[in-house]
Design a protein around this motif. Structure first.
Motif, PDB file in Angstrom:
ATOM      1  N   SER A 136      -9.674   3.194  -2.003  1.00 60.56           N
ATOM      2  CA  SER A 136     -10.150   1.827  -2.003  1.00 60.56           C
ATOM      3  C   SER A 136      -9.478   1.136  -0.751  1.00 60.56           C
ATOM      4  O   SER A 136      -8.288   1.398  -0.500  1.00 60.56           O
ATOM      5  N   ASN A 163     -10.910   4.065 -11.196  1.00 64.12           N
ATOM      6  CA  ASN A 163      -9.616   4.581 -10.393  1.00 64.12           C
ATOM      7  C   ASN A 163      -9.872   4.149  -8.973  1.00 64.12           C
ATOM      8  O   ASN A 163     -10.766   4.205  -8.327  1.00 64.12           O
ATOM      9  N   PRO A 164      -8.818   3.427  -8.627  1.00 57.44           N
ATOM     10  CA  PRO A 164      -8.728   2.821  -7.073  1.00 57.44           C
ATOM     11  C   PRO A 164      -8.608   3.760  -5.965  1.00 57.44           C
ATOM     12  O   PRO A 164      -8.408   2.965  -4.859  1.00 57.44           O
ATOM     13  N   VAL A 165      -8.173   4.662  -6.106  1.00 61.12           N
ATOM     14  CA  VAL A 165      -7.715   5.683  -5.028  1.00 61.12           C
ATOM     15  C   VAL A 165      -8.754   5.682  -4.060  1.00 61.12           C
ATOM     16  O   VAL A 165     -10.148   5.684  -4.397  1.00 61.12           O
ATOM     17  N   TRP A 172      -0.088   5.899  -7.442  1.00 62.47           N
ATOM     18  CA  TRP A 172      -0.930   5.078  -6.831  1.00 62.47           C
ATOM     19  C   TRP A 172       0.058   3.808  -6.270  1.00 62.47           C
ATOM     20  O   TRP A 172       1.374   3.961  -6.581  1.00 62.47           O
ATOM     21  N   ASN A 178       0.736  -1.181   0.160  1.00 63.60           N
ATOM     22  CA  ASN A 178      -0.031  -0.143  -0.005  1.00 63.60           C
ATOM     23  C   ASN A 178       0.837   1.279   0.072  1.00 63.60           C
ATOM     24  O   ASN A 178       0.376   2.255  -0.067  1.00 63.60           O
ATOM     25  N   LEU A 185      -7.567  -1.956   0.280  1.00 65.27           N
ATOM     26  CA  LEU A 185      -6.984  -2.752  -0.353  1.00 65.27           C
ATOM     27  C   LEU A 185      -6.318  -3.727   0.566  1.00 65.27           C
ATOM     28  O   LEU A 185      -5.670  -3.318   1.570  1.00 65.27           O
ATOM     29  N   THR A 202      -6.133  -8.539  -3.160  1.00 66.72           N
ATOM     30  CA  THR A 202      -6.101  -7.582  -4.494  1.00 66.72           C
ATOM     31  C   THR A 202      -5.239  -8.366  -5.418  1.00 66.72           C
ATOM     32  O   THR A 202      -5.424  -8.714  -6.469  1.00 66.72           O
ATOM     33  N   LYS A 232       2.895   4.431  -0.994  1.00 67.64           N
ATOM     34  CA  LYS A 232       2.704   5.416  -2.219  1.00 67.64           C
ATOM     35  C   LYS A 232       4.150   6.332  -2.262  1.00 67.64           C
ATOM     36  O   LYS A 232       4.357   6.696  -1.186  1.00 67.64           O
ATOM     37  N   GLU A 234      -5.664  -3.185  -8.434  1.00 68.03           N
ATOM     38  CA  GLU A 234      -6.992  -3.120  -8.417  1.00 68.03           C
ATOM     39  C   GLU A 234      -7.551  -2.216  -9.711  1.00 68.03           C
ATOM     40  O   GLU A 234      -8.678  -2.806 -10.144  1.00 68.03           O
ATOM     41  N   HIS A 235      -6.908  -1.380 -10.071  1.00 66.44           N
ATOM     42  CA  HIS A 235      -7.250  -0.470 -11.562  1.00 66.44           C
ATOM     43  C   HIS A 235      -7.381  -1.720 -12.474  1.00 66.44           C
ATOM     44  O   HIS A 235      -8.240  -1.862 -13.387  1.00 66.44           O
ATOM     45  N   GLU A 277      -2.969  -0.575  -5.666  1.00 67.50           N
ATOM     46  CA  GLU A 277      -3.919   0.355  -6.508  1.00 67.50           C
ATOM     47  C   GLU A 277      -3.831  -0.067  -8.150  1.00 67.50           C
ATOM     48  O   GLU A 277      -4.543   0.011  -8.698  1.00 67.50           O
TER      49      GLU A 277
END
Length: 180
Positions: free
Chosen positions: A113, A109-111, A43, A35, A115, A119, A37, A50-51, A47
């Motif tokens: 989310s 857009n997975p922002v 992302w 996770n 996760l 995933t 960034k 997930e996208h 992310e």
């Protein structure tokens, strides 16, 4: 642009297996790292995946349905369409290795989310499904079998172009995840 059907499918299978191997390694990483960034506008690895999962939710059933409904048997040459070839090439890195940045549609857009490592598993299951579809595609005409695209059901692309776009799109975002 023309491609030998067996060569383009073999290339897409090879690319998909390489991505699968890369992402399988993410199973060894903890959720905090997955996770992470680099900055607020970027992302995380999850992310990125997930996208791709969100796109897979559309494209995998669409591709499978069209393959199962295909009326024409495989043909040894796939002729790419103008729009489909454009979209497929848009996903590829430029000659200097850079990638043209694009804005993701809001529904992809997975922002923000929530996760987890699930995933990664979901992505790997979708990749297995894709590999089965690429094998099934060997039996149908990639030029005359058409698929809808995620941004408009009115626009149809040749199955070969959809497969190229989809696999190249996966490569693009797995490469993005790898840079993190």
């Amino acid at each position: 642009m023309k491609f030998k059907t067996d060569e383009i499918l073999a290339d897409l299978i090879k690319r998909s297996k390489k991505v699968q191997d890369t992402v399988s390694g993410y199973r060894m990483l903890n959720e905090e790292l997955l996770n992470l960034k680099p900055n607020a506008d970027s992302w995380s690895k999850l992310e990125c995946l997930e996208h791709l999962n969100l796109y897979g939710d559309f494209y995998l059933p669409e591709i499978e349905g069209r393959i199962l409904q295909a009326k024409r048997p495989s043909w040894h040459i796939f002729k790419s369409g103008v729009i489909g070839n454009y979209f497929a090439n848009l996903m590829q890195p430029n000659g200097n290795g850079t990638i043209k940045k694009m804005k993701s549609p809001q529904d992809k857009n997975p922002v923000k989310s929530d996760l987890s490592v699930a995933t990664v598993e979901r992505f790997l299951k979708q990749t297995e499904h894709l590999l089965r579809l690429l094998e099934m595609a060997k039996r149908v005409d990639l030029t005359h079998t058409k698929t809808s695209i995620s941004i408009s059901k009115m626009i149809k692309l040749r199955l070969g172009d959809t497969l190229r776009f989809y696999v190249y799109h996966i490569e693009r975002h797995v490469a993005q995840a790898e840079r993190i």
